[in-house]
Design a protein around this motif. Structure first.
Motif, PDB file in Angstrom:
ATOM      1  N   PHE A 340       0.826  -1.202   0.000  1.00 40.98           N
ATOM      2  CA  PHE A 340       0.000   0.000   0.000  1.00 40.98           C
ATOM      3  C   PHE A 340       0.862   1.254   0.000  1.00 40.98           C
ATOM      4  N   HIS A 341       0.541   2.109  -0.975  1.00 44.12           N
ATOM      5  CA  HIS A 341       1.324   3.340  -1.103  1.00 44.12           C
ATOM      6  C   HIS A 341       0.421   4.433  -1.671  1.00 44.12           C
ATOM      7  N   ASP A 342       0.067   5.373  -0.832  1.00 43.42           N
ATOM      8  CA  ASP A 342      -0.708   6.558  -1.248  1.00 43.42           C
ATOM      9  C   ASP A 342      -2.106   6.236  -1.786  1.00 43.42           C
ATOM     10  N   GLN A 343      -2.669   5.071  -1.466  1.00 45.09           N
ATOM     11  CA  GLN A 343      -4.052   4.796  -1.868  1.00 45.09           C
ATOM     12  C   GLN A 343      -5.017   5.546  -0.940  1.00 45.09           C
ATOM     13  N   ASP A 344      -6.128   6.015  -1.522  1.00 45.60           N
ATOM     14  CA  ASP A 344      -7.122   6.627  -0.647  1.00 45.60           C
ATOM     15  C   ASP A 344      -7.806   5.528   0.156  1.00 45.60           C
ATOM     16  N   SER A 345      -8.451   5.924   1.258  1.00 44.84           N
ATOM     17  CA  SER A 345      -8.995   4.948   2.204  1.00 44.84           C
ATOM     18  C   SER A 345     -10.064   4.053   1.581  1.00 44.84           C
ATOM     19  N   GLU A 346     -10.889   4.626   0.668  1.00 45.48           N
ATOM     20  CA  GLU A 346     -11.955   3.823   0.052  1.00 45.48           C
ATOM     21  C   GLU A 346     -11.374   2.739  -0.838  1.00 45.48           C
ATOM     22  N   LEU A 347     -10.406   3.108  -1.673  1.00 41.37           N
ATOM     23  CA  LEU A 347      -9.762   2.124  -2.551  1.00 41.37           C
ATOM     24  C   LEU A 347      -8.997   1.106  -1.728  1.00 41.37           C
ATOM     25  N   LYS A 348      -8.304   1.567  -0.718  1.00 41.08           N
ATOM     26  CA  LYS A 348      -7.532   0.660   0.125  1.00 41.08           C
ATOM     27  C   LYS A 348      -8.435  -0.393   0.761  1.00 41.08           C
ATOM     28  N   SER A 349      -9.659   0.000   1.134  1.00 41.36           N
ATOM     29  CA  SER A 349     -10.601  -0.943   1.726  1.00 41.36           C
ATOM     30  C   SER A 349     -10.995  -2.019   0.730  1.00 41.36           C
ATOM     31  N   LEU A 375       5.140  -5.936  -5.978  1.00 44.05           N
ATOM     32  CA  LEU A 375       4.475  -6.009  -7.281  1.00 44.05           C
ATOM     33  C   LEU A 375       3.168  -5.217  -7.264  1.00 44.05           C
ATOM     34  N   LEU A 376       2.358  -5.412  -6.233  1.00 40.98           N
ATOM     35  CA  LEU A 376       1.027  -4.801  -6.189  1.00 40.98           C
ATOM     36  C   LEU A 376       1.062  -3.317  -5.841  1.00 40.98           C
ATOM     37  N   GLN A 377       2.195  -2.847  -5.318  1.00 38.38           N
ATOM     38  CA  GLN A 377       2.293  -1.419  -4.998  1.00 38.38           C
ATOM     39  C   GLN A 377       2.144  -0.573  -6.257  1.00 38.38           C
ATOM     40  N   SER A 378       2.576  -1.117  -7.394  1.00 38.94           N
ATOM     41  CA  SER A 378       2.504  -0.372  -8.655  1.00 38.94           C
ATOM     42  C   SER A 378       1.168  -0.560  -9.371  1.00 38.94           C
ATOM     43  N   LYS A 379       0.250  -1.343  -8.773  1.00 39.57           N
ATOM     44  CA  LYS A 379      -1.053  -1.604  -9.390  1.00 39.57           C
ATOM     45  C   LYS A 379      -2.147  -0.998  -8.506  1.00 39.57           C
ATOM     46  N   SER A 380      -2.879  -0.045  -9.045  1.00 38.65           N
ATOM     47  CA  SER A 380      -3.804   0.724  -8.215  1.00 38.65           C
ATOM     48  C   SER A 380      -5.272   0.371  -8.426  1.00 38.65           C
ATOM     49  N   SER A 381      -5.569  -0.493  -9.393  1.00 36.19           N
ATOM     50  CA  SER A 381      -6.969  -0.812  -9.656  1.00 36.19           C
ATOM     51  C   SER A 381      -7.358  -2.168  -9.087  1.00 36.19           C
ATOM     52  N   VAL A 382      -8.641  -2.313  -8.789  1.00 40.24           N
ATOM     53  CA  VAL A 382      -9.155  -3.568  -8.265  1.00 40.24           C
ATOM     54  C   VAL A 382      -8.965  -4.692  -9.273  1.00 40.24           C
ATOM     55  N   SER A 383      -9.190  -4.411 -10.553  1.00 42.56           N
ATOM     56  CA  SER A 383      -9.069  -5.445 -11.585  1.00 42.56           C
ATOM     57  C   SER A 383      -7.645  -5.980 -11.672  1.00 42.56           C
ATOM     58  N   GLU A 384      -6.663  -5.108 -11.480  1.00 37.04           N
ATOM     59  CA  GLU A 384      -5.270  -5.559 -11.525  1.00 37.04           C
ATOM     60  C   GLU A 384      -4.968  -6.496 -10.359  1.00 37.04           C
ATOM     61  N   TRP A 385      -5.439  -6.159  -9.180  1.00 42.17           N
ATOM     62  CA  TRP A 385      -5.238  -7.012  -8.011  1.00 42.17           C
ATOM     63  C   TRP A 385      -5.960  -8.345  -8.186  1.00 42.17           C
ATOM     64  N   LEU A 409       5.345 -15.169 -10.139  1.00 45.95           N
ATOM     65  CA  LEU A 409       4.292 -14.211 -10.456  1.00 45.95           C
ATOM     66  C   LEU A 409       4.848 -12.785 -10.474  1.00 45.95           C
ATOM     67  N   SER A 410       5.716 -12.467  -9.518  1.00 50.02           N
ATOM     68  CA  SER A 410       6.340 -11.139  -9.487  1.00 50.02           C
ATOM     69  C   SER A 410       7.188 -10.919 -10.728  1.00 50.02           C
ATOM     70  N   TYR A 411       7.909 -11.956 -11.140  1.00 55.82           N
ATOM     71  CA  TYR A 411       8.715 -11.865 -12.361  1.00 55.82           C
ATOM     72  C   TYR A 411       7.831 -11.660 -13.588  1.00 55.82           C
ATOM     73  N   TYR A 412       6.733 -12.422 -13.662  1.00 56.51           N
ATOM     74  CA  TYR A 412       5.855 -12.367 -14.832  1.00 56.51           C
ATOM     75  C   TYR A 412       5.332 -10.960 -15.072  1.00 56.51           C
ATOM     76  N   HIS A 413       5.126 -10.191 -14.007  1.00 53.73           N
ATOM     77  CA  HIS A 413       4.557  -8.851 -14.138  1.00 53.73           C
ATOM     78  C   HIS A 413       5.613  -7.764 -14.337  1.00 53.73           C
ATOM     79  N   LEU A 414       6.869  -8.148 -14.439  1.00 54.59           N
ATOM     80  CA  LEU A 414       7.897  -7.157 -14.764  1.00 54.59           C
ATOM     81  C   LEU A 414       7.755  -6.709 -16.216  1.00 54.59           C
ATOM     82  N   PRO A 415       8.101  -5.458 -16.526  1.00 56.75           N
ATOM     83  CA  PRO A 415       8.194  -5.056 -17.934  1.00 56.75           C
ATOM     84  C   PRO A 415       9.254  -5.902 -18.643  1.00 56.75           C
ATOM     85  N   SER A 416       9.109  -6.080 -19.952  1.00 58.09           N
ATOM     86  CA  SER A 416       9.991  -6.993 -20.677  1.00 58.09           C
ATOM     87  C   SER A 416      11.464  -6.594 -20.570  1.00 58.09           C
TER      88      SER A 416
END
Length: 593
Positions: A340-349, A375-385, A409-416
């Motif tokens: 979690f990094h700088d997410q608003d409280s509603e999204l974080k919930s 890995l998930l710190q860089s993904k801010s949407s529910v669909s990505e999680w 899984l962390s490797y798979y989500h790295l940029p090429s």
């Protein structure tokens, strides 16, 4: 036109992008036009590469649960590297032709480039016609900016302890502090072994104890930390121990001399010695190492980290502590700290509910919780999680592989571009200490560093790539001999080897099968000559690095003349490099570093 690529991008995405750039370059087009060659072949090659690119991302995910797909991808990678070598030859021939025209010479060689491209087209056609390709999803969206993005994040400097806070280990820390401070009448050396599987946090726990002010309460005269790893040798480890106690290097080659120095240094002095990552199961080797350590004063302590109860037993440990997985609360704290990094409280919930399910899949493994959190710190949407939660990679059977699904899984989500840089580190021996600048130079020599921002130099791009891998927990910063270095966790080293396949080979480490035609990068780790049996099969070799003294039966001149695509040649530990190395007549330009 950029290559189409999904969120993370397949390992070959960066290679494909380079091939498209080459095919559209004025050098390649100019060479074909100047020689009246068939330009339609270039267009056909580009179309075939687009067809490969359309399915390659889905294939990369499926390879983890289907060995046939992995074999197909290995074949694809081999053909892509052949294509890259061919286009670089054409690029070089074009440049040489222009230079010869300027100086009115005519020594340029004529290559059968058309026939080589036709052979590549046949190989690609054969790969695309395989039945397994019909099951791949075709990606037809717009490329994500993540694939080309160079992060502006900077990694802050850290101390020896990589993580300032560790969760769920307070009881273990207090137990170790009590042991360190305990005062018994027994003069026998006291050894405490922390045992646990890879990624459990054994080293992190030992680091926190080693650097905690409470350790000073035990009033040790000497403290030393030695990373032992799997290459256990009494002489080597003894030299490392005396070096750690004296903060200096000792190049003595005689065990008697080293042990004499250790005895003199430790006699009558109370010491703390940490032996990290011990694998040795040879009792005689341990006895040989232990002898000078027995001369320490009463209260001396040896703290050991190991994955094996057998190792702890052979070392005659006074106490053995089995490190367990983190409980649910501490697992969540470890994960949340990184996720979690700088997410608003509603999204974080909203994300927390998904995150709790992901945490359960990590099974209390600290390294897994940390890397998936990064890995998930860089993904801010529910669909990505949710995409991470439902990935098929979680189902990879761990018992059949050293690879932990979370890390994969962390490797798979790295940029090429980061995947390629990380996979190249499969050349490193386990526990190898490397510095940032040297690794960036290796990446640069391999032409891995590209950026759309013309104002950035390759060194600056490489530093951004490096910092991104550090911030994703693929590299860890350490302090050794008062210098800053980086290391890869053993499990991440295994991961790098897994994803690189036959492309990277460590002589003396990676088995008796030897190198193959697909091998492009080789590191020399062991002096065992039998591993050189198939060395000349790697005609497309690009890297040869030595990490040990040179004992190859092949002369250096022979090595050079056999591999015309070399980009990196490193003999850091080789004393006698022939003067003729600078006078070689090469078919293509080579970068030596």
């Amino acid at each position: 036109m950029p290559v189409l690529e999904t969120l993370g991008g397949a390992l070959f995405g960066a290679v494909l992008q380079m091939l498209f750039d080459k095919l559209d370059s004025h050098q390649v087009l100019g060479f074909f036009r100047g020689r009246n060659l068939d330009e339609k072949l270039l267009k056909k090659l580009k179309r075939k590469l687009m067809d490969i690119n359309a399915v390659i991302d889905d294939a990369e995910q499926k390879q983890f649960t289907n060995s046939l797909v992995k074999e197909w991808l290995d074949e694809v990678r081999d053909v892509l590297y052949d294509a890259e070598d061919l286009l670089e030859q054409i690029d070089y021939e074009f440049s040489k032709t222009k230079l010869e025209a300027e100086f009115q010479t005519s020594s340029s060689k004529v290559y059968s480039f058309e026939s080589k491209i036709i052979a590549l087209l046949d190989d690609l056609e054969s790969l695309l016609n395989q039945k397994i390709v019909k099951d791949f999803k075709i990606y037809s969206g717009v490329r994500s900016e993540l694939g080309n993005k160079v992060s502006d994040k900077k990694v802050e400097s850290t101390s020896l302890v990589a993580e300032e806070v560790i969760y769920g280990r307070n009881e273990e820390k207090e137990m170790i502090f009590t042991w360190l401070r305990s005062d018994t009448n027994d003069n026998k050396q006291s050894i405490l072994s922390i045992v646990g599987m890879g990624g459990m946090g054994k080293t992190t726990l030992a680091q926190h104890v080693y650097n905690d002010p409470k350790t000073e309460e035990a009033k040790f005269d000497e403290k030393a930390w030695v990373c032992v790893s799997d290459a256990f040798d009494a002489l080597r480890v003894s030299k490392a121990i005396i070096g750690a106690f004296t903060n200096s290097r000792d190049d003595s080659g005689d065990l008697e001399m080293i042990h004499g120095k250790l005895k003199k240094r430790l006699s009558g002095r109370k010491f703390l010695l940490v032996l990290d990552d011990v694998w040795n199961e040879d009792r005689n080797q341990w006895k040989a190492l232990q002898t000078p350590l027995t001369f320490g004063a009463k209260g001396s302590r040896i703290l050991v980290t190991t994955r094996s109860h057998k190792v702890a037993s052979i070392m005659q440990s006074t106490y053995i502590h089995q490190l367990k997985q983190l409980d649910e609360d501490h697992s969540w704290q470890t994960f949340a700290k990184h996720a979690f990094h700088d997410q608003d409280s509603e999204l974080k919930s909203e994300l927390k509910e998904i995150g709790m399910k992901i945490v359960k899949k990590c099974q209390g493994l600290p390294l897994a919780l940390e890397t998936i959190g990064c890995l998930l710190q860089s993904k801010s949407s529910v669909s990505e999680w949710e995409g991470v939660l439902t990935s098929e990679i979680w189902d990879l059977p761990i018992e059949d592989s050293k690879i932990v699904p979370t890390l994969l899984l962390s490797y798979y989500h790295l940029p090429s571009h980061l995947k390629r840089c990380f996979a190249y580190c499969a050349l490193f021996p386990k526990d190898h200490r490397f510095d940032k600048e040297s690794l960036i130079l290796l990446w640069m020599a391999q032409n891995f560093l590209h950026c759309s921002q013309q104002s950035k130099s390759p060194e600056e791009v490489g530093e951004d790539y490096f910092n991104d891998l550090v911030s994703s927990s693929f590299f860890k910063q350490i302090t050794w001999d008062k210098e800053i270095y980086f290391v890869m966790h053993d499990l991440l080293n295994d991961l790098a080897k897994y994803v690189s396949g036959e492309i990277c080979y460590r002589l003396g480490v990676d088995g008796e099968k030897g190198v193959s035609r697909k091998t492009r990068h080789i590191s020399y780790v062991s002096g065992l000559s039998q591993y050189y049996t198939n060395l000349c099969d790697a005609k497309g070799l690009r890297t040869f690095i030595t990490f040990r003294g040179w004992q190859c039966p092949m002369s250096i001149e022979e090595l050079i003349s056999n591999f015309k695509f070399l980009r990196v040649l490193s003999w850091r530990w080789c004393i006698n490099v022939p003067d003729t190395i600078g006078d070689l007549d090469r078919d293509i330009p080579t970068t030596f570093s």
